[in-house]
Design a protein around this motif. Structure first.
Motif, PDB file in Angstrom:
ATOM      1  N   PRO A  18       0.725  -1.159  -0.321  1.00 17.07           N
ATOM      2  CA  PRO A  18      -0.002   0.094   0.349  1.00 17.07           C
ATOM      3  C   PRO A  18       1.108   1.000  -0.413  1.00 17.07           C
ATOM      4  O   PRO A  18       1.545   1.455   0.700  1.00 17.07           O
ATOM      5  N   MET A  19       0.459   1.853  -0.689  1.00 17.62           N
ATOM      6  CA  MET A  19       1.709   3.259  -1.066  1.00 17.62           C
ATOM      7  C   MET A  19       0.641   4.326  -1.358  1.00 17.62           C
ATOM      8  O   MET A  19       0.249   4.394  -2.503  1.00 17.62           O
ATOM      9  N   GLU A  20       0.924   5.408  -0.535  1.00 19.46           N
ATOM     10  CA  GLU A  20      -0.049   6.847  -0.770  1.00 19.46           C
ATOM     11  C   GLU A  20       0.599   7.488  -2.195  1.00 19.46           C
ATOM     12  O   GLU A  20       1.451   7.633  -3.064  1.00 19.46           O
ATOM     13  N   ASN A 204       9.515  -7.616   3.468  1.00 19.01           N
ATOM     14  CA  ASN A 204       8.856  -6.155   2.810  1.00 19.01           C
ATOM     15  C   ASN A 204      10.238  -4.842   2.977  1.00 19.01           C
ATOM     16  O   ASN A 204      11.368  -5.313   3.361  1.00 19.01           O
ATOM     17  N   GLY A 205      11.086  -4.416   1.811  1.00 16.12           N
ATOM     18  CA  GLY A 205      12.037  -3.574   2.467  1.00 16.12           C
ATOM     19  C   GLY A 205      13.422  -3.823   0.830  1.00 16.12           C
ATOM     20  O   GLY A 205      13.455  -5.053   1.647  1.00 16.12           O
ATOM     21  N   ASP A 223       7.090 -16.474   4.023  1.00 15.87           N
ATOM     22  CA  ASP A 223       6.580 -16.708   3.028  1.00 15.87           C
ATOM     23  C   ASP A 223       5.977 -16.366   1.811  1.00 15.87           C
ATOM     24  O   ASP A 223       5.282 -17.146   1.525  1.00 15.87           O
ATOM     25  N   GLY A 224       6.735 -15.274   1.916  1.00 19.33           N
ATOM     26  CA  GLY A 224       5.768 -14.201   0.613  1.00 19.33           C
ATOM     27  C   GLY A 224       6.772 -12.843   0.806  1.00 19.33           C
ATOM     28  O   GLY A 224       7.310 -12.870   1.822  1.00 19.33           O
ATOM     29  N   MET A 225       6.699 -11.820  -0.608  1.00 18.70           N
ATOM     30  CA  MET A 225       6.918 -10.249   0.122  1.00 18.70           C
ATOM     31  C   MET A 225       6.233  -9.468  -0.448  1.00 18.70           C
ATOM     32  O   MET A 225       5.517  -9.883  -1.602  1.00 18.70           O
ATOM     33  N   MET A 226       6.265  -8.529  -0.951  1.00 23.91           N
ATOM     34  CA  MET A 226       5.324  -7.001  -0.731  1.00 23.91           C
ATOM     35  C   MET A 226       6.186  -6.103  -1.005  1.00 23.91           C
ATOM     36  O   MET A 226       7.952  -5.950  -0.241  1.00 23.91           O
ATOM     37  N   ILE A 227       5.730  -5.839  -1.896  1.00 25.96           N
ATOM     38  CA  ILE A 227       6.855  -4.481  -2.770  1.00 25.96           C
ATOM     39  C   ILE A 227       6.330  -3.904  -3.391  1.00 25.96           C
ATOM     40  O   ILE A 227       5.691  -3.568  -3.712  1.00 25.96           O
ATOM     41  N   GLY A 228       6.993  -2.718  -3.091  1.00 25.01           N
ATOM     42  CA  GLY A 228       6.479  -1.177  -2.989  1.00 25.01           C
ATOM     43  C   GLY A 228       7.212  -1.096  -4.237  1.00 25.01           C
ATOM     44  O   GLY A 228       7.249  -0.313  -5.672  1.00 25.01           O
ATOM     45  N   ARG A 229       8.722   0.401  -3.889  1.00 26.04           N
ATOM     46  CA  ARG A 229       9.498   1.170  -4.521  1.00 26.04           C
ATOM     47  C   ARG A 229       9.057   0.866  -5.986  1.00 26.04           C
ATOM     48  O   ARG A 229       9.847   1.210  -7.323  1.00 26.04           O
ATOM     49  N   TRP A 236       6.054  -4.959 -14.616  1.00 28.13           N
ATOM     50  CA  TRP A 236       6.559  -6.482 -14.501  1.00 28.13           C
ATOM     51  C   TRP A 236       8.026  -6.921 -13.753  1.00 28.13           C
ATOM     52  O   TRP A 236       7.595  -8.249 -13.548  1.00 28.13           O
ATOM     53  N   ILE A 237       7.849  -5.789 -12.497  1.00 31.36           N
ATOM     54  CA  ILE A 237       8.692  -6.871 -11.378  1.00 31.36           C
ATOM     55  C   ILE A 237       7.702  -8.043 -10.985  1.00 31.36           C
ATOM     56  O   ILE A 237       8.894  -8.852 -10.456  1.00 31.36           O
TER      57      ILE A 237
END
Length: 330
Positions: A18-20, A204-205, A223-229, A236-237
């Motif tokens: 979640p990114m503002e 994340n990070g 268990d998994g990854m959260m991708i932001g920036r 496509w990442i």
């Protein structure tokens, strides 16, 4: 199979953070098409929701093709968060997420977001009340701690699990770090090593390449990854990471026609959803990455981020298509 409640997310899910002013429906649409397994909305102010503020209410917009989708809220008053959670549930997301990680001053210094890391007891109490007030799975996104002296993430994850959350995403920095320095994923290993913890943990990070994703997957046991920036202007990442984890081989970077097509789709949806003025304004942060690496592109990017009309941006994209026809990304 990683599960949040009854939601099956695959063997190693990749989540959109979640990114503002970024994780809106137009951006989520292109991320979903390119491999995101679970996405979260921009964070929504609990006070804004209960006061029916237009900007907050608009962020509740979700679409069937996005599922599974989580709506994220933030705030520092337990009663307001309970009321906001009830409003969120009416929007029928698959998950309700609580933001305990936002580091920006206007949020954290008011005791919301990462600010609640200075009061873990309140964090746990607030979470318990929200879990009790809704019938959908509740997850949490947080940071390691306020600073290096207040890192209690192993305890925090366990206590939040014990009051009912069904998944946790951890940005492996402290609030004091903001987005600087290196994320310390070793703490995520410690969280996963807790024998009492059974909910999924997402890291994340600093996940900015398929190679790093593979390295961290093998090293830190999440268990998994959260991708932001890394996804901004480069949806496509998600598929690139998935392919590399499965095969050890990299997918070639998307060529210009595909980049232009996705940028146009993103722009069209952004203008349709937010109106021309705001839609164009909030697209500006994405152009650099959509066309990263192209030689002599700066004049075009400058024009894109200073154009005020939809027609003008489309004309510039047409120019890019002509001027750089045949260009191959390395």
């Amino acid at each position: 199979m990683v599960k949040i409640g009854n939601l099956e997310l695959g063997e190693y899910p990749l989540l959109l953070a979640p990114m503002e002013d970024v994780s809106d429906p137009p951006f989520r649409a292109v991320c979903k098409e390119n491999g995101a397994d679970l996405m979260y909305t921009e964070f929504i102010s609990s006070e804004g929701l209960i006061r029916d503020a237009a900007k907050s209410v608009q962020k509740l917009d979700i679409y069937e093709y996005e599922r599974p989708i989580g709506i994220q809220i933030f705030g520092n008053e337990i009663q307001s968060m309970r009321e906001a959670a009830a409003i969120v549930e009416e929007a029928q997301p698959d998950i309700l997420d609580i933001n305990y990680g936002c580091p920006v001053n206007k949020v954290a210094c008011k005791g919301a977001g990462a600010g609640i890391l200075l009061d873990i007891d309140k964090m746990v109490s607030m979470t318990a009340e929200i879990v009790k007030s809704v019938n959908i799975p509740v997850t949490v996104k947080t940071r390691l701690g306020w600073d290096n002296d207040t890192i209690r993430i192993v305890e925090v994850a366990e206590r939040l699990q014990d009051v009912g959350i069904q998944g946790i995403s951890i940005h492996a920095r402290t609030r004091k770090q903001m987005y600087k320095g290196e994320a310390d994923w070793s703490y995520l290993n410690k969280v996963k090593a807790n024998p009492r913890l059974h909910i999924p943990v997402f890291g994340n990070g600093d996940i900015d390449s398929p190679e790093r994703a593979k390295e961290y997957k093998e090293k830190y046991n999440v268990d998994g990854m959260m991708i932001g920036r890394a996804s901004i202007g480069y949806p496509w990442i998600f598929n690139e990471i998935k392919h590399f984890l499965e095969t050890g081989q990299k997918i070639p970077s998307p060529e210009l026609p595909e980049r232009l097509a996705v940028a146009r789709k993103h722009l069209d949806f952004s203008v349709q959803w937010k109106g021309e003025k705001l839609g164009i304004l909030e697209m500006r942060r994405h152009y650099t990455n959509y066309f990263r690496g192209m030689p002599n592109f700066k004049p075009f990017r400058t024009r894109m981020v200073t154009s005020d009309t939809y027609e003008e941006v489309c004309e510039i994209l047409d120019e890019v298509s002509e001027v750089f026809a045949g260009y191959e990304f390395v």
